[in-house]
Design a protein around this motif. Structure first.
Motif, PDB file in Angstrom:
ATOM      1  N   MET A  78       6.075  59.233  72.626  1.00  0.00           N
ATOM      2  CA  MET A  78       6.212  59.785  73.970  1.00  0.00           C
ATOM      3  C   MET A  78       6.522  58.742  75.035  1.00  0.00           C
ATOM      4  SD  MET A  78       3.680  62.990  73.571  1.00  0.00           S
ATOM      5  CE  MET A  78       2.212  62.235  73.294  1.00  0.00           C
ATOM      6  N   ASP A  79       6.368  57.473  74.685  1.00  0.00           N
ATOM      7  CA  ASP A  79       6.672  56.422  75.662  1.00  0.00           C
ATOM      8  C   ASP A  79       8.161  56.282  75.924  1.00  0.00           C
ATOM      9  OD1 ASP A  79       4.041  55.929  75.720  1.00  0.00           O
ATOM     10  OD2 ASP A  79       4.101  53.973  74.747  1.00  0.00           O
ATOM     11  N   ASN A  80       8.961  56.797  75.021  1.00  0.00           N
ATOM     12  CA  ASN A  80      10.383  56.514  75.120  1.00  0.00           C
ATOM     13  C   ASN A  80      11.202  57.657  74.519  1.00  0.00           C
ATOM     14  OD1 ASN A  80      13.021  55.607  74.495  1.00  0.00           O
ATOM     15  ND2 ASN A  80      12.325  53.470  74.547  1.00  0.00           N
ATOM     16  N   PRO A  81      11.872  58.445  75.370  1.00  0.00           N
ATOM     17  CA  PRO A  81      12.599  59.623  74.901  1.00  0.00           C
ATOM     18  C   PRO A  81      13.696  59.289  73.888  1.00  0.00           C
ATOM     19  CG  PRO A  81      12.874  59.317  77.290  1.00  0.00           C
ATOM     20  CD  PRO A  81      11.927  58.270  76.824  1.00  0.00           C
ATOM     21  N   ILE A  82      14.303  58.124  74.003  1.00  0.00           N
ATOM     22  CA  ILE A  82      15.369  57.754  73.058  1.00  0.00           C
ATOM     23  C   ILE A  82      14.784  57.576  71.653  1.00  0.00           C
ATOM     24  CG2 ILE A  82      17.095  55.994  72.468  1.00  0.00           C
ATOM     25  CD1 ILE A  82      17.381  55.468  75.478  1.00  0.00           C
ATOM     26  N   LEU A  83      13.618  56.934  71.608  1.00  0.00           N
ATOM     27  CA  LEU A  83      12.969  56.731  70.318  1.00  0.00           C
ATOM     28  C   LEU A  83      12.471  58.045  69.740  1.00  0.00           C
ATOM     29  CD1 LEU A  83      10.921  53.518  71.000  1.00  0.00           C
ATOM     30  CD2 LEU A  83      12.887  53.778  69.528  1.00  0.00           C
ATOM     31  N   GLU A  84      11.926  58.865  70.609  1.00  0.00           N
ATOM     32  CA  GLU A  84      11.430  60.167  70.173  1.00  0.00           C
ATOM     33  C   GLU A  84      12.565  60.927  69.493  1.00  0.00           C
ATOM     34  OE1 GLU A  84       8.403  61.319  70.119  1.00  0.00           O
ATOM     35  OE2 GLU A  84       9.025  63.285  69.398  1.00  0.00           O
ATOM     36  N   GLU A  85      13.714  60.914  70.133  1.00  0.00           N
ATOM     37  CA  GLU A  85      14.900  61.579  69.623  1.00  0.00           C
ATOM     38  C   GLU A  85      15.323  60.970  68.272  1.00  0.00           C
ATOM     39  OE1 GLU A  85      16.296  64.246  70.606  1.00  0.00           O
ATOM     40  OE2 GLU A  85      17.829  64.021  69.026  1.00  0.00           O
ATOM     41  N   TYR A  86      15.328  59.648  68.232  1.00  0.00           N
ATOM     42  CA  TYR A  86      15.755  58.952  67.019  1.00  0.00           C
ATOM     43  C   TYR A  86      14.839  59.262  65.846  1.00  0.00           C
ATOM     44  CZ  TYR A  86      16.371  55.178  63.660  1.00  0.00           C
ATOM     45  OH  TYR A  86      16.536  54.457  62.502  1.00  0.00           O
ATOM     46  N   PHE A  87      13.524  59.172  66.063  1.00  0.00           N
ATOM     47  CA  PHE A  87      12.601  59.392  64.950  1.00  0.00           C
ATOM     48  C   PHE A  87      12.537  60.861  64.531  1.00  0.00           C
ATOM     49  CE2 PHE A  87      11.191  55.114  66.114  1.00  0.00           C
ATOM     50  CZ  PHE A  87      11.200  54.532  64.854  1.00  0.00           C
ATOM     51  N   ARG A  88      12.732  61.754  65.493  1.00  0.00           N
ATOM     52  CA  ARG A  88      12.807  63.177  65.140  1.00  0.00           C
ATOM     53  C   ARG A  88      14.039  63.411  64.241  1.00  0.00           C
ATOM     54  NH1 ARG A  88      11.084  67.927  67.579  1.00  0.00           N
ATOM     55  NH2 ARG A  88      10.295  66.775  69.364  1.00  0.00           N
ATOM     56  N   HIS A  89      15.139  62.789  64.641  1.00  0.00           N
ATOM     57  CA  HIS A  89      16.373  62.909  63.873  1.00  0.00           C
ATOM     58  C   HIS A  89      16.158  62.391  62.443  1.00  0.00           C
ATOM     59  CE1 HIS A  89      20.645  62.598  62.846  1.00  0.00           C
ATOM     60  NE2 HIS A  89      20.389  61.371  62.451  1.00  0.00           N
ATOM     61  N   CYS A  90      15.538  61.225  62.331  1.00  0.00           N
ATOM     62  CA  CYS A  90      15.269  60.646  61.002  1.00  0.00           C
ATOM     63  C   CYS A  90      14.409  61.593  60.175  1.00  0.00           C
ATOM     64  CB  CYS A  90      14.545  59.307  61.127  1.00  0.00           C
ATOM     65  SG  CYS A  90      15.591  57.985  61.726  1.00  0.00           S
ATOM     66  N   PHE A  91      13.398  62.150  60.812  1.00  0.00           N
ATOM     67  CA  PHE A  91      12.473  63.053  60.117  1.00  0.00           C
ATOM     68  C   PHE A  91      13.230  64.253  59.553  1.00  0.00           C
ATOM     69  CE2 PHE A  91       9.448  66.516  59.841  1.00  0.00           C
ATOM     70  CZ  PHE A  91       8.323  65.914  59.313  1.00  0.00           C
ATOM     71  N   GLU A  92      14.088  64.844  60.374  1.00  0.00           N
ATOM     72  CA  GLU A  92      14.837  66.036  59.941  1.00  0.00           C
ATOM     73  C   GLU A  92      15.832  65.684  58.833  1.00  0.00           C
ATOM     74  OE1 GLU A  92      13.841  68.861  60.673  1.00  0.00           O
ATOM     75  OE2 GLU A  92      12.584  68.415  62.428  1.00  0.00           O
ATOM     76  N   GLU A  93      16.502  64.539  58.981  1.00  0.00           N
ATOM     77  CA  GLU A  93      17.458  64.090  57.963  1.00  0.00           C
ATOM     78  C   GLU A  93      16.761  63.873  56.622  1.00  0.00           C
ATOM     79  OE1 GLU A  93      20.949  63.362  57.896  1.00  0.00           O
ATOM     80  OE2 GLU A  93      20.659  64.758  59.571  1.00  0.00           O
ATOM     81  N   ARG A  94      15.598  63.260  56.722  1.00  0.00           N
ATOM     82  CA  ARG A  94      14.835  62.955  55.507  1.00  0.00           C
ATOM     83  C   ARG A  94      14.435  64.252  54.807  1.00  0.00           C
ATOM     84  NH1 ARG A  94       9.435  62.117  54.346  1.00  0.00           N
ATOM     85  NH2 ARG A  94       9.009  60.545  52.737  1.00  0.00           N
TER      86      ARG A  94
END
Ligand code: FES
Ligand code: FE2
Lengths: 448, 200
Positions: free
Chosen positions: A272-288
């Motif tokens: 939650m500290d960083n929307p770009i990271l939140e987006e990136y890790f969510r993307h990784c999670f879904e891809e995985r």
């Protein structure tokens, strides 16, 4: 020490382990010769030596070794000691070279370990010194596993994947990309430090000693995780919040603490500290999830690959080597990992998080070191040594028919530690590889 | 990032020659005495465990950096000896938020690596002003180099000595002197201590 001594020191059935194995210098010397010369040890990562001629000096047990990529691109691990009078042929931490020149009498070795130059070869050695027989001492076996480099001095050791056994898919979680692609990690730095504790305290901690959580109360109170600036307490992300945690002891002595996501396997907002990271890790999670399907439900926490390699699979992701220095002193090395192709912003965030969390400057792990030191120090006394450590937690609370293999516990357990020390005792008795890989006692007796 | 590296290289060069470019005028010595005084007060704050007051003398945009020092071949020191600020892993590469967290943690009273609190003494010496901006008459920012000796005694028998160099940028503001950038060069390769719970 007589062979059966070790069974007395490690009494798994009653749940006791003698303090002697954490402080005694004879036990320690035997460990070096019986455990560290046979088991597979992690020596580094290929990203530390990307080009021909690159080297990185590492350790196996107490000894210095050179991890090196030769001119042709092949990876080697050599004992860092000249065959003439033993001088350390490489005292740089890393670099690139075409030759290792011994500072003492100037023998030179090529990057594939061969003795090349011997000053006054014709006059003083009649031109007949056997160069081949005087190469740098090479490990018996070496394996590049998804970029991490492992080696053993035992030519009879099983191949690395057999050694790893069912712990493989857990270690994979540290080495694979966050979006589920295989491998693809790189080391962004190495911490090295010496702390006055027995190496097994560190190894055991990472086996899955979740019970020591209260010792980290101070970081949990202040919050240093990836949502801390947004006001969240705790020291990590929350991705395992809804998962079923599992603690697994593997017959080779490895142990892991992992987690299985519920059926739905939803992403939990964690950065939650960083929307770009939140987006990136969510993307990784879904891809995985797409890539791995059902298998994506397994998420890592920590683990130790017997004897002294540990990993942190999520945050702060990396590999650790706990190098023995003496019974009461250990050199900790932490190799920090990121996906090589992660966006710069993610890498920068992660390295900052790793630094504030891990190692001697890390707000979390400082408290671990304090405990390991004083637990070691308070166990050296004559009276203290008479009283073994208690390992009776969650006795018998595991199943052996879980899909994940090994002995799976659904509650915090010292079964993993019991398994680790049981296997340690096998090494100390000079057991054969069948037993070291976990062949059951009955099979062992039948074989004997 | 590049600007910062160049800046650091400049400071390193000045340190290597041991000769500051600044003329040793009475104004220089007055300013140097002020800088020394600032460091002595800072040491008091830390050694007397007045950590919150210490945070107050750090600029809000402070860069607090301690590289890892590596054993590299002759000729490679400038490029490879120290890990770099802003890249990869160092001992510290942090901002005021993180430093404040470290203070908060000690003040929880359950940060066991500092509970009970260590006894620490900071010694600062060899203070030299390497640059003054805009000029000596009306200084607003200084580059100051110094040496430190930090002694830690922990619980009963644990003792550690940390020796090294500091390269600071000091900002002179209306609310007093502030450390705007601190590079800490600890003279160790493998850290010969179990923890770095202290501030440098
Ligand atoms: S010890 Fe290496 S050349 Fe003699
Ligand atoms: Fe811990």
């Amino acid at each position: 020490m007589p062979q059966n001594e070790f069974d007395k020191l490690v009494d798994i059935d009653k749940g006791f382990v003698s303090r002697e194995i954490f402080v005694d210098s004879d036990v320690y010397k035997e460990e070096l010769s019986k455990v560290f010369t046979r088991a597979w040890l992690m020596v580094g990562h290929e990203s530390l030596i990307p080009n021909p001629g690159d080297f990185f000096t590492s350790r196996m047990g107490e000894e210095s070794v050179i991890l090196c990529r030769d001119k042709k691109g092949e990876i080697h691990v050599f004992l860092n000691s000249c065959r003439h009078r033993g001088m350390k042929v490489c005292r740089y931490e890393s670099g690139n070279t075409s030759l290792f020149t011994c500072p003492y009498h100037s023998w030179t070795y090529t990057t594939d370990g061969k003795l090349q130059g011997v000053p006054l070869y014709k006059t003083l050695y009649d031109g007949v010194l056997d160069r081949e027989a005087n190469s740098l001492v090479s490990v018996a076996k070496l394996h590049n596993y998804k970029g991490s480099i492992w080696a053993t001095w035992d030519k009879d050791a099983p191949d690395f994947l057999t050694y790893l056994g069912d712990a493989k898919i857990h270690l994979d979680q540290a080495l694979d990309c966050r979006d589920g692609r295989e491998g693809g990690s790189e080391v962004i730095g190495v911490h090295k430090w010496v702390f006055p504790a027995n190496w097994k305290f560190a190894a055991e901690n990472f086996l899955g000693d979740t019970y020591h959580n209260p010792s980290h109360r101070s970081v949990d109170l202040i919050g240093i995780g990836p949502s801390a600036a947004a006001g969240k307490k705790g020291r990590r992300d929350d991705e395992l919040e809804k998962a079923q945690h599992v603690w697994i002891s593997f017959p080779q002595g490895h142990g892991v603490h992992s987690a299985l996501q519920p059926e739905a396997n939803e992403y939990i907002e964690s950065f939650m500290d960083n929307p770009i990271l939140e987006e990136y890790f969510r993307h990784c999670f879904e891809e995985r999830k797409k890539r791995l399907g059902e298998n994506a439900k397994l998420l890592p926490f920590v683990g130790t690959i017997f004897p002294n390699t540990s990993y942190h699979g999520r945050q702060p992701r990396g590999l650790c080597a706990w190098h023995p220095h003496s019974p009461t002193s250990t050199e900790g090395w932490r190799f920090f990992l990121v996906d090589k192709d992660a966006p710069t912003e993610a890498k920068d965030y992660l390295r900052r998080y790793y630094m504030r969390y891990s190692g001697p400057a890390g707000m979390t792990e400082q408290d671990d070191m304090e405990n390991w030191l004083y637990a070691t120090a308070a166990s050296t006394g004559t009276i203290a040594r008479r009283y073994p450590f208690n390992y009776q937690q969650s006795m018998g609370a595991y199943t052996t028919d879980h899909q994940l293999g090994g002995q799976v516990s659904l509650q915090i357990t010292e079964q993993i530690a019991r398994g680790f020390y049981n296997r340690w005792a096998s090494y100390m008795r000079n057991a054969g590889w069948d037993e070291l890989l976990g062949a059951s006692a009955q099979n062992r007796q039948a074989a004997e | 990032m590049n600007a910062m590296v160049q800046e650091k290289d400049k400071v390193a060069t000045a340190t290597a020659t041991g000769n500051s470019a600044i003329q040793r005028t009475p104004e220089y010595y007055r300013l140097k005495a002020d800088a020394e005084d600032f460091y002595y007060r800072e040491s008091d704050l830390l050694d007397e465990r007045r950590f919150r007051e210490w945070l107050d003398i750090l600029a809000d945009d402070i860069v607090y950096f301690m590289p890892i020092r590596r054993n590299v071949k002759f000729g490679q020191h400038a490029a490879r000896e120290n890990t770099k600020q802003g890249e990869g892993m160092s001992w510290f590469d942090e901002d005021k938020w993180t430093l404040s967290k470290r203070v908060d943690q000690i003040l929880t009273g359950v940060h066991y690596a500092e509970e009970p609190l260590s006894r620490i003494t900071h010694m600062v010496s060899n203070v030299q002003i390497k640059a003054v901006r805009p000029d000596l008459d009306k200084p607003s920012e200084l580059e100051v180099t110094s040496r430190f000796l930090l002694y830690q005694n922990r619980v009963e028998y644990e003792t550690y000595t940390f020796v090294g160099r500091r390269n600071d940028t000091i900002r002179i503001t209306e609310s007093g002197w502030k450390v705007a950038r601190r590079e800490i060069l600890l003279e160790q390769n493998i850290l010969l201590a179990k923890n770095l719970t202290m501030f440098f």
